[in-house]
Design a protein around this motif. Structure first.
Motif, PDB file in Angstrom:
ATOM      1  N   ALA A  45     -60.958 -40.929 -43.059  1.00  0.00           N
ATOM      2  CA  ALA A  45     -62.324 -40.641 -42.602  1.00  0.00           C
ATOM      3  C   ALA A  45     -62.507 -39.142 -42.372  1.00  0.00           C
ATOM      4  O   ALA A  45     -63.548 -38.576 -42.717  1.00  0.00           O
ATOM      5  CB  ALA A  45     -62.631 -41.422 -41.324  1.00  0.00           C
ATOM      6  N   THR A  46     -61.491 -38.500 -41.823  1.00  0.00           N
ATOM      7  CA  THR A  46     -61.558 -37.056 -41.593  1.00  0.00           C
ATOM      8  C   THR A  46     -61.646 -36.304 -42.910  1.00  0.00           C
ATOM      9  O   THR A  46     -62.477 -35.393 -43.061  1.00  0.00           O
ATOM     10  CB  THR A  46     -60.322 -36.580 -40.791  1.00  0.00           C
ATOM     11  N   LEU A  47     -60.793 -36.682 -43.872  1.00  0.00           N
ATOM     12  CA  LEU A  47     -60.828 -36.021 -45.182  1.00  0.00           C
ATOM     13  C   LEU A  47     -62.159 -36.258 -45.878  1.00  0.00           C
ATOM     14  O   LEU A  47     -62.722 -35.345 -46.503  1.00  0.00           O
ATOM     15  CB  LEU A  47     -59.677 -36.526 -46.058  1.00  0.00           C
ATOM     16  N   LEU A  48     -62.676 -37.467 -45.772  1.00  0.00           N
ATOM     17  CA  LEU A  48     -63.973 -37.761 -46.380  1.00  0.00           C
ATOM     18  C   LEU A  48     -65.076 -36.920 -45.742  1.00  0.00           C
ATOM     19  O   LEU A  48     -65.923 -36.347 -46.438  1.00  0.00           O
ATOM     20  CB  LEU A  48     -64.294 -39.251 -46.242  1.00  0.00           C
ATOM     21  N   ALA A  49     -65.059 -36.830 -44.424  1.00  0.00           N
ATOM     22  CA  ALA A  49     -66.071 -36.029 -43.724  1.00  0.00           C
ATOM     23  C   ALA A  49     -65.972 -34.564 -44.131  1.00  0.00           C
ATOM     24  O   ALA A  49     -66.993 -33.900 -44.370  1.00  0.00           O
ATOM     25  CB  ALA A  49     -65.915 -36.177 -42.211  1.00  0.00           C
ATOM     26  N   GLN A  50     -64.745 -34.037 -44.236  1.00  0.00           N
ATOM     27  CA  GLN A  50     -64.568 -32.647 -44.655  1.00  0.00           C
ATOM     28  C   GLN A  50     -65.075 -32.434 -46.076  1.00  0.00           C
ATOM     29  O   GLN A  50     -65.730 -31.430 -46.369  1.00  0.00           O
ATOM     30  CB  GLN A  50     -63.091 -32.250 -44.565  1.00  0.00           C
ATOM     31  N   THR A  51     -64.786 -33.384 -46.958  1.00  0.00           N
ATOM     32  CA  THR A  51     -65.240 -33.276 -48.345  1.00  0.00           C
ATOM     33  C   THR A  51     -66.768 -33.317 -48.419  1.00  0.00           C
ATOM     34  O   THR A  51     -67.385 -32.531 -49.151  1.00  0.00           O
ATOM     35  CB  THR A  51     -64.640 -34.422 -49.192  1.00  0.00           C
ATOM     36  N   VAL A  52     -67.370 -34.213 -47.656  1.00  0.00           N
ATOM     37  CA  VAL A  52     -68.833 -34.306 -47.642  1.00  0.00           C
ATOM     38  C   VAL A  52     -69.444 -33.010 -47.107  1.00  0.00           C
ATOM     39  O   VAL A  52     -70.417 -32.494 -47.673  1.00  0.00           O
ATOM     40  CB  VAL A  52     -69.292 -35.530 -46.813  1.00  0.00           C
ATOM     41  N   LEU A  53     -68.865 -32.465 -46.043  1.00  0.00           N
ATOM     42  CA  LEU A  53     -69.379 -31.213 -45.486  1.00  0.00           C
ATOM     43  C   LEU A  53     -69.234 -30.058 -46.475  1.00  0.00           C
ATOM     44  O   LEU A  53     -70.152 -29.246 -46.632  1.00  0.00           O
ATOM     45  CB  LEU A  53     -68.666 -30.871 -44.178  1.00  0.00           C
ATOM     46  N   ARG A  54     -68.070 -29.986 -47.153  1.00  0.00           N
ATOM     47  CA  ARG A  54     -67.886 -28.924 -48.149  1.00  0.00           C
ATOM     48  C   ARG A  54     -68.889 -29.070 -49.284  1.00  0.00           C
ATOM     49  O   ARG A  54     -69.457 -28.085 -49.748  1.00  0.00           O
ATOM     50  CB  ARG A  54     -66.457 -28.966 -48.709  1.00  0.00           C
ATOM     51  N   SER A  55     -69.075 -30.302 -49.737  1.00  0.00           N
ATOM     52  CA  SER A  55     -70.028 -30.544 -50.830  1.00  0.00           C
ATOM     53  C   SER A  55     -71.440 -30.180 -50.404  1.00  0.00           C
ATOM     54  O   SER A  55     -72.190 -29.553 -51.166  1.00  0.00           O
ATOM     55  CB  SER A  55     -69.977 -32.006 -51.266  1.00  0.00           C
ATOM     56  N   ALA A  56     -71.817 -30.572 -49.201  1.00  0.00           N
ATOM     57  CA  ALA A  56     -73.157 -30.254 -48.701  1.00  0.00           C
ATOM     58  C   ALA A  56     -73.325 -28.742 -48.568  1.00  0.00           C
ATOM     59  O   ALA A  56     -74.379 -28.189 -48.911  1.00  0.00           O
ATOM     60  CB  ALA A  56     -73.398 -30.934 -47.361  1.00  0.00           C
ATOM     61  N   SER A  57     -72.294 -28.073 -48.087  1.00  0.00           N
ATOM     62  CA  SER A  57     -72.357 -26.618 -47.942  1.00  0.00           C
ATOM     63  C   SER A  57     -72.484 -25.948 -49.305  1.00  0.00           C
ATOM     64  O   SER A  57     -73.292 -25.031 -49.486  1.00  0.00           O
ATOM     65  CB  SER A  57     -71.089 -26.124 -47.231  1.00  0.00           C
ATOM     66  N   ALA A  60     -75.964 -26.563 -50.609  1.00  0.00           N
ATOM     67  CA  ALA A  60     -76.945 -25.718 -49.917  1.00  0.00           C
ATOM     68  C   ALA A  60     -76.882 -24.285 -50.435  1.00  0.00           C
ATOM     69  O   ALA A  60     -77.920 -23.659 -50.681  1.00  0.00           O
ATOM     70  CB  ALA A  60     -76.691 -25.751 -48.414  1.00  0.00           C
ATOM     71  N   ARG A  61     -75.655 -23.749 -50.620  1.00  0.00           N
ATOM     72  CA  ARG A  61     -75.526 -22.393 -51.149  1.00  0.00           C
ATOM     73  C   ARG A  61     -76.094 -22.283 -52.557  1.00  0.00           C
ATOM     74  O   ARG A  61     -76.763 -21.306 -52.895  1.00  0.00           O
ATOM     75  CB  ARG A  61     -74.052 -21.944 -51.140  1.00  0.00           C
ATOM     76  N   THR A  62     -75.831 -23.302 -53.374  1.00  0.00           N
ATOM     77  CA  THR A  62     -76.344 -23.297 -54.746  1.00  0.00           C
ATOM     78  C   THR A  62     -77.866 -23.337 -54.753  1.00  0.00           C
ATOM     79  O   THR A  62     -78.515 -22.602 -55.513  1.00  0.00           O
ATOM     80  CB  THR A  62     -75.771 -24.499 -55.534  1.00  0.00           C
ATOM     81  N   VAL A  63     -78.445 -24.180 -53.906  1.00  0.00           N
ATOM     82  CA  VAL A  63     -79.906 -24.268 -53.820  1.00  0.00           C
ATOM     83  C   VAL A  63     -80.486 -22.936 -53.344  1.00  0.00           C
ATOM     84  O   VAL A  63     -81.498 -22.456 -53.891  1.00  0.00           O
ATOM     85  CB  VAL A  63     -80.327 -25.430 -52.888  1.00  0.00           C
ATOM     86  N   LEU A  64     -79.852 -22.324 -52.343  1.00  0.00           N
ATOM     87  CA  LEU A  64     -80.346 -21.028 -51.851  1.00  0.00           C
ATOM     88  C   LEU A  64     -80.248 -19.945 -52.920  1.00  0.00           C
ATOM     89  O   LEU A  64     -81.174 -19.138 -53.083  1.00  0.00           O
ATOM     90  CB  LEU A  64     -79.571 -20.607 -50.605  1.00  0.00           C
ATOM     91  N   ARG A  65     -79.139 -19.925 -53.655  1.00  0.00           N
ATOM     92  CA  ARG A  65     -79.002 -18.932 -54.733  1.00  0.00           C
ATOM     93  C   ARG A  65     -80.053 -19.147 -55.806  1.00  0.00           C
ATOM     94  O   ARG A  65     -80.651 -18.195 -56.310  1.00  0.00           O
ATOM     95  CB  ARG A  65     -77.602 -19.021 -55.347  1.00  0.00           C
ATOM     96  N   SER A  66     -80.261 -20.412 -56.166  1.00  0.00           N
ATOM     97  CA  SER A  66     -81.274 -20.714 -57.185  1.00  0.00           C
ATOM     98  C   SER A  66     -82.661 -20.310 -56.706  1.00  0.00           C
ATOM     99  O   SER A  66     -83.445 -19.730 -57.467  1.00  0.00           O
ATOM    100  CB  SER A  66     -81.251 -22.211 -57.524  1.00  0.00           C
ATOM    101  N   ALA A  67     -82.977 -20.608 -55.459  1.00  0.00           N
ATOM    102  CA  ALA A  67     -84.288 -20.234 -54.913  1.00  0.00           C
ATOM    103  C   ALA A  67     -84.427 -18.723 -54.869  1.00  0.00           C
ATOM    104  O   ALA A  67     -85.494 -18.179 -55.196  1.00  0.00           O
ATOM    105  CB  ALA A  67     -84.458 -20.834 -53.517  1.00  0.00           C
TER     106      ALA A  67
END
Length: 104
Positions: A45-57, A60-67
């Motif tokens: 569960a911890t690894l999954l949460a970390q992976t989800v957070l990294r993916s979301a981050s 978000a960075r990709t969306v901000l760069r694109s914008a």
């Protein structure tokens, strides 16, 4: 008869000890297994949460760069628009002979 009773008592005592030891070992094994399972589930569960957070981050960075890139492109387009309009007007006016000689 008395001897038979003692042997039966000894056998019953040994059986009770054996059953008690087996039950104790079984309980310890079940507890260890449950503990290991809980630790494994928690790690997963911890690894999954970390992976989800990294993916979301990363998303978000990709969306901000694109914008940001889109905004810079739009600003550049809007800033060049007057020049394009002027050149377009010059191109339309020049064939009519209303403008001066073409720039070199």
């Amino acid at each position: 008869m008395h001897r038979l009773g003692e042997m039966a008592l000894r056998s019953a005592t040994l059986l009770a000890r054996t059953v008690f030891r087996s039950a104790t070992l079984l309980a310890q094994t079940v507890f260890r297994s449950a503990t290991l399972l809980a630790q494994t589930v928690l790690r997963s569960a911890t690894l999954l949460a970390q992976t989800v957070l990294r993916s979301a981050s990363l998303l978000a960075r990709t969306v901000l760069r694109s914008a940001s890139l889109l905004a810079r492109t739009m600003i550049r387009f809007v800033s060049l628009l007057p020049q394009v309009m002027i050149r377009s007007a010059e191109t339309e006016i020049r064939p009519l002979g209303l403008a001066g000689p073409p720039p070199e």
